[in-house]
Design a protein around this motif. Structure first.
Motif, PDB file in Angstrom:
ATOM      1  N   ARG A  59       7.509  -7.221  55.614  1.00 27.44           N
ATOM      2  CA  ARG A  59       8.947  -7.360  55.380  1.00 27.44           C
ATOM      3  C   ARG A  59       9.647  -6.064  55.728  1.00 27.44           C
ATOM      4  O   ARG A  59       9.198  -4.984  55.319  1.00 27.44           O
ATOM      5  CB  ARG A  59       9.147  -7.702  53.899  1.00 27.44           C
ATOM      6  CG  ARG A  59      10.594  -7.899  53.449  1.00 27.44           C
ATOM      7  CD  ARG A  59      10.566  -8.338  52.003  1.00 27.44           C
ATOM      8  NE  ARG A  59      11.849  -8.435  51.365  1.00 27.44           N
ATOM      9  CZ  ARG A  59      12.411  -9.595  50.994  1.00 27.44           C
ATOM     10  NH1 ARG A  59      11.804 -10.734  51.222  1.00 27.44           N
ATOM     11  NH2 ARG A  59      13.567  -9.595  50.380  1.00 27.44           N
ATOM     12  N   ASN A  63      15.270  -4.848  53.528  1.00 29.58           N
ATOM     13  CA  ASN A  63      15.540  -6.147  52.887  1.00 29.58           C
ATOM     14  C   ASN A  63      15.165  -6.091  51.401  1.00 29.58           C
ATOM     15  O   ASN A  63      13.995  -6.216  51.041  1.00 29.58           O
ATOM     16  CB  ASN A  63      14.749  -7.236  53.611  1.00 29.58           C
ATOM     17  CG  ASN A  63      15.143  -8.632  53.155  1.00 29.58           C
ATOM     18  OD1 ASN A  63      15.994  -8.786  52.277  1.00 29.58           O
ATOM     19  ND2 ASN A  63      14.518  -9.636  53.726  1.00 29.58           N
ATOM     20  N   ARG A 197      23.682 -16.409  49.430  1.00 23.64           N
ATOM     21  CA  ARG A 197      22.641 -17.285  49.992  1.00 23.64           C
ATOM     22  C   ARG A 197      22.732 -18.637  49.302  1.00 23.64           C
ATOM     23  O   ARG A 197      22.750 -18.697  48.070  1.00 23.64           O
ATOM     24  CB  ARG A 197      21.259 -16.678  49.743  1.00 23.64           C
ATOM     25  CG  ARG A 197      20.130 -17.585  50.224  1.00 23.64           C
ATOM     26  CD  ARG A 197      18.772 -16.941  50.125  1.00 23.64           C
ATOM     27  NE  ARG A 197      18.254 -16.939  48.757  1.00 23.64           N
ATOM     28  CZ  ARG A 197      17.114 -16.376  48.399  1.00 23.64           C
ATOM     29  NH1 ARG A 197      16.374 -15.738  49.297  1.00 23.64           N
ATOM     30  NH2 ARG A 197      16.709 -16.413  47.152  1.00 23.64           N
ATOM     31  N   LEU A 227      26.679  -6.453  51.733  1.00 22.79           N
ATOM     32  CA  LEU A 227      26.601  -7.361  50.587  1.00 22.79           C
ATOM     33  C   LEU A 227      25.230  -8.011  50.484  1.00 22.79           C
ATOM     34  O   LEU A 227      24.707  -8.209  49.405  1.00 22.79           O
ATOM     35  CB  LEU A 227      27.660  -8.463  50.710  1.00 22.79           C
ATOM     36  CG  LEU A 227      29.060  -8.095  50.239  1.00 22.79           C
ATOM     37  CD1 LEU A 227      30.020  -9.223  50.525  1.00 22.79           C
ATOM     38  CD2 LEU A 227      29.082  -7.770  48.756  1.00 22.79           C
ATOM     39  N   PRO A 229      21.929  -7.546  52.748  1.00 17.78           N
ATOM     40  CA  PRO A 229      21.085  -7.185  53.875  1.00 17.78           C
ATOM     41  C   PRO A 229      19.870  -8.105  53.910  1.00 17.78           C
ATOM     42  O   PRO A 229      19.524  -8.706  52.893  1.00 17.78           O
ATOM     43  CB  PRO A 229      20.669  -5.752  53.559  1.00 17.78           C
ATOM     44  CG  PRO A 229      20.847  -5.618  52.091  1.00 17.78           C
ATOM     45  CD  PRO A 229      21.920  -6.558  51.688  1.00 17.78           C
TER      46      PRO A 229
HETATM   47  P1  AMP Z   1      13.894 -13.150  49.122  1.00 19.64           P
HETATM   48  O1  AMP Z   1      13.234 -12.129  48.301  1.00 19.64           O
HETATM   49  O2  AMP Z   1      13.291 -13.290  50.473  1.00 19.64           O
HETATM   50  O3  AMP Z   1      14.088 -14.438  48.411  1.00 19.64           O
HETATM   51  O4  AMP Z   1      15.365 -12.609  49.454  1.00 19.64           O
HETATM   52  C1  AMP Z   1      16.098 -11.892  48.569  1.00 19.64           C
HETATM   53  C2  AMP Z   1      17.450 -11.693  49.160  1.00 19.64           C
HETATM   54  O5  AMP Z   1      18.319 -11.288  48.116  1.00 19.64           O
HETATM   55  C3  AMP Z   1      17.531 -10.566  50.189  1.00 19.64           C
HETATM   56  O6  AMP Z   1      17.247 -11.019  51.480  1.00 19.64           O
HETATM   57  C4  AMP Z   1      18.941 -10.064  50.055  1.00 19.64           C
HETATM   58  O7  AMP Z   1      19.780 -10.739  50.950  1.00 19.64           O
HETATM   59  C5  AMP Z   1      19.295 -10.423  48.627  1.00 19.64           C
HETATM   60  N1  AMP Z   1      19.313  -9.193  47.832  1.00 19.64           N
HETATM   61  C6  AMP Z   1      18.321  -8.665  47.103  1.00 19.64           C
HETATM   62  N2  AMP Z   1      18.711  -7.506  46.524  1.00 19.64           N
HETATM   63  C7  AMP Z   1      19.986  -7.310  46.901  1.00 19.64           C
HETATM   64  C8  AMP Z   1      20.949  -6.303  46.643  1.00 19.64           C
HETATM   65  N3  AMP Z   1      20.694  -5.261  45.863  1.00 19.64           N
HETATM   66  N4  AMP Z   1      22.152  -6.428  47.219  1.00 19.64           N
HETATM   67  C9  AMP Z   1      22.432  -7.478  47.985  1.00 19.64           C
HETATM   68  N5  AMP Z   1      21.567  -8.470  48.287  1.00 19.64           N
HETATM   69  C10 AMP Z   1      20.358  -8.387  47.746  1.00 19.64           C
END
Ligand code: AMP
Ligand code: MG
Length: 327
Positions: A59, A63, A197, A227, A229
């Protein structure tokens, strides 16, 4: 990773919950079911464990990860809560909602979790297995979905096993039905709620409770990347390419149906009864199975029937669109 380790599939009982928690205390990663999809989790306070998550999932480090905590009270240990967030917390937590909030000074979360941002993503899961692990472990667990980055998420222990065998010590099995889609992510922009999302919690339900429209992420172009990433265009993608809104399969295709499959077609159904919840829970496993079917039958593409764009169907369509993107 060079040093292979033995990966055990563990039944979910009290002993194995303790075992999983021990592994976490030693800095290992553990896969577990949640009410959304399977997660691959590590000690959210440990830089070393968090780095492992990025490594095994391949990853990108920009992200950020979602932090799973045991109850609503633990939110205050990590974040500053605004009025609208408080309403959402009271209504939807525990459950499939992730809130992005400013980190507070008390938080001991590793900076690698948040990719250096001044916000943190928090979720209180409702599934009994992850809840028991959180309780036993006693610290927050950072956990993205249990898949290699960019691939379909895991909704079966075996899919997670195929992705991470030799890299982590254990995977908790589960037979309960799951929602099958990741959490809905909501942040705030100038005090207004923003959907970052689409996810398992329908946005309409959030709007009903708040009594206002939730902004959609893409509508705030300038700040989109900051907002949320890591929301890449291509995501959840099998090896086979994907064609959306298909009525039947072409020569090089297998078919992913919604409703009855066309006669003599090579494929699999998301839901014969056109039930969107059933389709959601089958989505990722069907993508993985059809990818394999493509490989075995020398086909290159998955043709996907159209899915009604209502309720949870919006999230299914969001995932399919991302899965079908070429880059
Ligand atoms: P996943 O862990 O793949 O389900 O994705 C988590 C998603 O949450 C990430 O891709 C970000 O887009 C979002 N995310 C997590 N932490 C933050 C943060 N501090 N600020 C903004 N978005 C976040
Ligand atoms: Mg993911």
């Amino acid at each position: 990773m060079s040093n292979k380790i033995q990966t055990e599939l563990l039944k979910c009982n009290d002993n194995n919950i303790k075992k999983a928690s021990e592994y976490l205390k030693q800095g290992h990663l553990v896969v577990f079911p949640t009410e959304t999809v399977f997660g691959i989790g590590g000690d959210a306070f440990s830089d070393k464990a968090i780095k492992k998550i990025f490594k095994v999932k391949k990853r990108p480090i920009f992200n950020p990860l979602i932090v799973h905590i045991k109850d609503k009270d633990s939110i205050e240990d990590n974040a500053i809560i605004n009025k609208k967030a408080e309403i959402l917390i009271n209504y939807f937590m525990p459950g499939p909602l992730t809130l992005i909030l400013p980190i507070n000074k008390k938080s001991k979360i590793s900076k690698f979790v948040t990719a250096g941002l001044n916000t943190i993503a928090l979720r209180v899961p409702s599934h009994k297995i992850i809840k028991s692990i959180l309780e036993e472990f006693g610290r927050p667990i950072a956990a993205p979905s249990a898949n290699i980055s960019g691939k379909p998420s895991s909704t079966r222990a075996n899919d997670a096993y195929n992705a991470f065998k030799g890299l982590i010590p254990c995977i908790m099995e589960n037979k309960d039905a799951q929602i099958g889609l990741e959490s809905t992510v909501v942040g705030f922009y100038e005090g207004n709620p923003v959907l970052l999302r689409y996810g398992a919690l329908e946005v309409e339900k959030i709007q009903d409770i708040l009594g206002e429209k939730v902004l959609i992420r893409n509508s705030i172009k300038k700040t989109e990347k900051v907002l949320s990433p890591g929301q890449t265009l291509r995501h959840y993608s099998p090896v086979a390419t994907i064609r959306l809104n298909a009525v039947k399969a072409k020569k090089n295709e297998v078919f992913m149906g919604f409703g009855k499959l066309p006669e003599n077609v090579l494929g699999k159904n998301l839901s014969e009864n056109r039930d969107l919840s059933e389709a959601a829970s089958n989505l990722y496993s069907t993508l993985i199975d059809l990818d394999e079917l493509c490989f075995k039958s020398n086909k290159t593409q998955i043709a996907v029937a159209s899915i009604p764009n209502i309720g949870i169907g919006k999230t299914i369509n969001d995932r399919l669109k991302k899965a079908s993107n070429k880059n």
